[in-house]
Design a protein around this motif. Sequence first.
Motif, short mmCIF file in Angstrom:
data_model
loop_
_atom_site.label_atom_id
_atom_site.label_comp_id
_atom_site.label_asym_id
_atom_site.label_seq_id
_atom_site.Cartn_x
_atom_site.Cartn_y
_atom_site.Cartn_z
N LEU A 1 0.88 -1.18 -0.12
CA LEU A 1 0.17 -0.19 0.02
C LEU A 1 0.80 1.16 0.07
O LEU A 1 0.65 2.19 -0.63
CB LEU A 1 -0.91 0.07 1.25
CG LEU A 1 -2.15 -1.18 1.21
CD1 LEU A 1 -2.89 -1.31 2.47
CD2 LEU A 1 -3.13 -0.62 -0.11
N THR B 1 -13.96 11.68 2.64
CA THR B 1 -14.05 10.27 3.42
C THR B 1 -13.61 10.80 5.03
O THR B 1 -14.23 10.28 6.10
CB THR B 1 -13.07 9.57 3.08
OG1 THR B 1 -13.57 9.33 1.50
CG2 THR B 1 -13.01 8.05 3.98
N TRP C 1 1.81 10.78 2.93
CA TRP C 1 1.19 9.88 2.27
C TRP C 1 1.87 9.42 0.78
O TRP C 1 2.09 8.24 0.67
CB TRP C 1 -0.21 10.27 1.81
CG TRP C 1 -1.05 9.02 1.39
CD1 TRP C 1 -2.03 8.23 2.25
CD2 TRP C 1 -1.58 8.83 -0.09
NE1 TRP C 1 -2.60 7.21 1.45
CE2 TRP C 1 -2.28 7.59 0.04
CE3 TRP C 1 -1.29 9.19 -1.18
CZ2 TRP C 1 -2.94 7.15 -0.93
CZ3 TRP C 1 -1.71 8.77 -2.50
CH2 TRP C 1 -2.38 7.67 -2.27
N ALA D 1 -1.69 1.01 7.45
CA ALA D 1 -1.95 0.37 6.30
C ALA D 1 -3.38 0.98 5.93
O ALA D 1 -3.66 1.31 4.83
CB ALA D 1 -1.95 -1.16 6.32
N PHE E 1 -3.16 4.26 4.58
CA PHE E 1 -2.86 4.58 3.33
C PHE E 1 -3.77 4.00 2.17
O PHE E 1 -3.83 4.38 1.09
CB PHE E 1 -1.41 3.87 3.10
CG PHE E 1 -0.33 4.59 3.37
CD1 PHE E 1 -0.02 4.79 4.71
CD2 PHE E 1 0.46 5.52 2.48
CE1 PHE E 1 1.23 5.69 4.93
CE2 PHE E 1 1.32 6.00 2.62
CZ PHE E 1 1.96 6.12 4.21
N ALA E 2 -4.65 3.08 2.81
CA ALA E 2 -5.59 2.21 1.89
C ALA E 2 -6.87 3.20 1.42
O ALA E 2 -7.38 3.07 0.47
CB ALA E 2 -5.90 1.07 2.60
N VAL E 3 -7.11 4.00 2.70
CA VAL E 3 -8.38 4.63 2.33
C VAL E 3 -8.61 5.17 0.91
O VAL E 3 -9.52 5.18 -0.09
CB VAL E 3 -8.69 5.55 3.50
CG1 VAL E 3 -10.25 6.26 3.32
CG2 VAL E 3 -9.24 4.68 4.72
N PRO E 4 -7.55 6.28 0.68
CA PRO E 4 -7.67 6.91 -0.61
C PRO E 4 -7.79 5.96 -1.83
O PRO E 4 -8.36 6.31 -2.91
CB PRO E 4 -6.56 8.03 -0.52
CG PRO E 4 -6.08 8.21 0.89
CD PRO E 4 -6.46 6.79 1.67
N LEU E 5 -6.63 5.03 -1.69
CA LEU E 5 -6.79 4.12 -2.69
C LEU E 5 -7.98 3.40 -3.02
O LEU E 5 -8.41 3.09 -4.10
CB LEU E 5 -5.65 3.13 -2.44
CG LEU E 5 -4.39 3.57 -2.73
CD1 LEU E 5 -3.18 2.73 -1.93
CD2 LEU E 5 -3.73 4.31 -3.87
N TRP F 1 -10.99 4.35 -2.31
CA TRP F 1 -12.09 5.31 -2.80
C TRP F 1 -11.81 5.38 -4.52
O TRP F 1 -12.76 5.21 -5.19
CB TRP F 1 -11.75 6.74 -2.23
CG TRP F 1 -12.50 7.64 -2.84
CD1 TRP F 1 -13.82 7.91 -2.34
CD2 TRP F 1 -12.46 8.54 -4.11
NE1 TRP F 1 -14.56 8.80 -3.22
CE2 TRP F 1 -13.77 9.16 -4.54
CE3 TRP F 1 -11.52 8.63 -4.80
CZ2 TRP F 1 -13.83 9.96 -5.62
CZ3 TRP F 1 -11.62 9.55 -6.19
CH2 TRP F 1 -13.01 10.21 -6.58
N LEU F 2 -10.64 5.42 -4.70
CA LEU F 2 -10.49 5.37 -6.32
C LEU F 2 -10.98 4.07 -6.98
O LEU F 2 -11.59 4.26 -7.89
CB LEU F 2 -8.79 5.32 -6.34
CG LEU F 2 -8.42 5.70 -8.03
CD1 LEU F 2 -8.83 6.70 -8.39
CD2 LEU F 2 -6.81 5.30 -7.83
N LEU G 1 -15.83 7.82 0.60
CA LEU G 1 -15.73 6.43 0.56
C LEU G 1 -16.90 5.59 0.66
O LEU G 1 -17.39 5.84 1.49
CB LEU G 1 -14.37 5.99 1.27
CG LEU G 1 -14.18 4.35 1.56
CD1 LEU G 1 -13.79 3.91 -0.26
CD2 LEU G 1 -13.23 4.06 2.40
#
Lengths: 288, 274
Positions: free
Chosen positions: A109, A134, A164, B19, B22-26, B28-29, B42
């Motif tokens: 990630l 979000t 990030w 993790a 870092f995962a949340v924006p990805l 969402w995409l 999201l």
Amino acid sequence: MSASRTGWWRWVPLAPATILLLLFLAAPIGYCVWIAFTDTQLTGQSGAEFVGLDNFRRAFADDDFHNAVRLTLVFTFVSAIVGQNTLGLALAGLMRAASRPVRTLTGTLVITAWVLPEIVAAFLLYTFFRREGTLNAILDWLHLPSQNWLYTLPILAVSFANVWRGTAFSMLIYSAALSEIPREVTEAAEVDGASGPRRVRYIVLPMIRRSIGTNLMLNTLSTLSVFGLIWAMTRGGPGNRSQTLPVFMYDQAFLKSLIGYGTAVALLLLLVGSLFSVVYLRLMKVEP
Amino acid sequence: MRRAARARLAADTALLVTAAAFAVPLLWLVLASVDAEADLRLRVPASVTADNFDAVLTDEITFTPMLNSLLLCGGATVVSVVCAALAAYPLSRHRSRWGRSYLLTILFTTCLPITAIMVPVYGLFVQVDLIDTTYGTALFLATAQLPFAVWLMKNFMDGVPVVLEEAAWTDGASNLQTLTRVVLPLMGPGVTVVTIYTFIMLWGNFFVPFMLLLSPEQLPASVSIFTFFGNYGSVVYGQLAAFSMLYSAPVLVLYILISRRLGGGFALGGAVKG
């Protein structure tokens, strides 16, 4: 034939690279020095007057410039020195103790965020921080107060975005550095009864000192030139509250058409960058 | 619980929290790209649809900018890698004070904030009529990436033993022949890494084409995506997410291809990551 391996012309293969570097890097830097001392307003304008140090004097008297310097310091300190560097070190350290699937998941990630194109990263963090985004949804769900992050704390939002996006690099450097510490050394300290924090403080950190220096310097230098991320997320706003030096430079040179002034700012940025680079090369004692 | 197991649990927990951040924006995409009613938040789509991809897979939105990116970054990558391979050869093979200064200058250049010189570059490009040309922009991109490519290439080349070249020299091969027939084939994986890495860096570059290219039909994806979500009053977030996925896919795939070789010791990658 053997002359090509002894004479001066064994260096001829350097020519294409050198020509490109002279034309597209050295020449602009030279040109940069020239226009920074003129009152050029538009690009290609003829007859711009030599004004000496006026642009620099103007910068040092300009509140907006002071603001940009301050924000650049905040942005660099928060996102590069504290954020990317410390988080990268923590991640690399934790990964050595963690189980394999968790390690792989986190690594993937963090690195994905790094490999994504700059504008995509900016766009993702923009949606994350927006009022309807979000982050506020999560805060609502936790019954915590939400707010319009890009409006109230723009510089922290872009700093977080830079963390990030950029932490993977520090993580990779520190993973490499930590894997080179012999296990016996830390184990010996453990047997001698040194606690976790003490082992980190007195054994691990001194042993990876060089990596810390390298990483801090490279993070600082790359953060100094961040433009797209901030420009896409906030355009330097609201007002000028996330206007770091590159954004300020762009704003003055192109939106306000003060090419001479914008270039003087660019030159100052370049000087700061050069200073850091020289210090960095000194510290590394590079032996090509 | 044993101490080691407790340490592992603590480390796992801390990493999983990070993790997630870092995962949340990805996430969402990914989710927004298949959600017909995607907004900024999201959420799991009510129904999965390919409509967003359908909508952006047009000449104007996807194919032209991606082709432009490919021409721009592909061209710049070729120039950069060829020049770097040539330059790395004498730097790797001949020891001299001169070569050392050259390498130090290169390393110094690698660290400079390229952003800072975009204003004078724009000025110069206007004066010599290179502004708004793909080849001019590609040459600048190639140069910006060149110092790092030289450095990386030299390090890979240092790993190829000189003995094999000496055999070729004895047989009467010239320097250029030795380089192209003996050294480069032996460092194939190294050249691949430099090429892919250069391409990835250029593909994501926004500021350079943003400054130097003006006509909409020439813009690469990095800039067109910006105009896409920057200038339109109402943004269709699902489509934007779909386009972001398409635009990011090539570099993600390429990175996976070279990630094993880059590994952890890839010590200078960040010097040019901006």
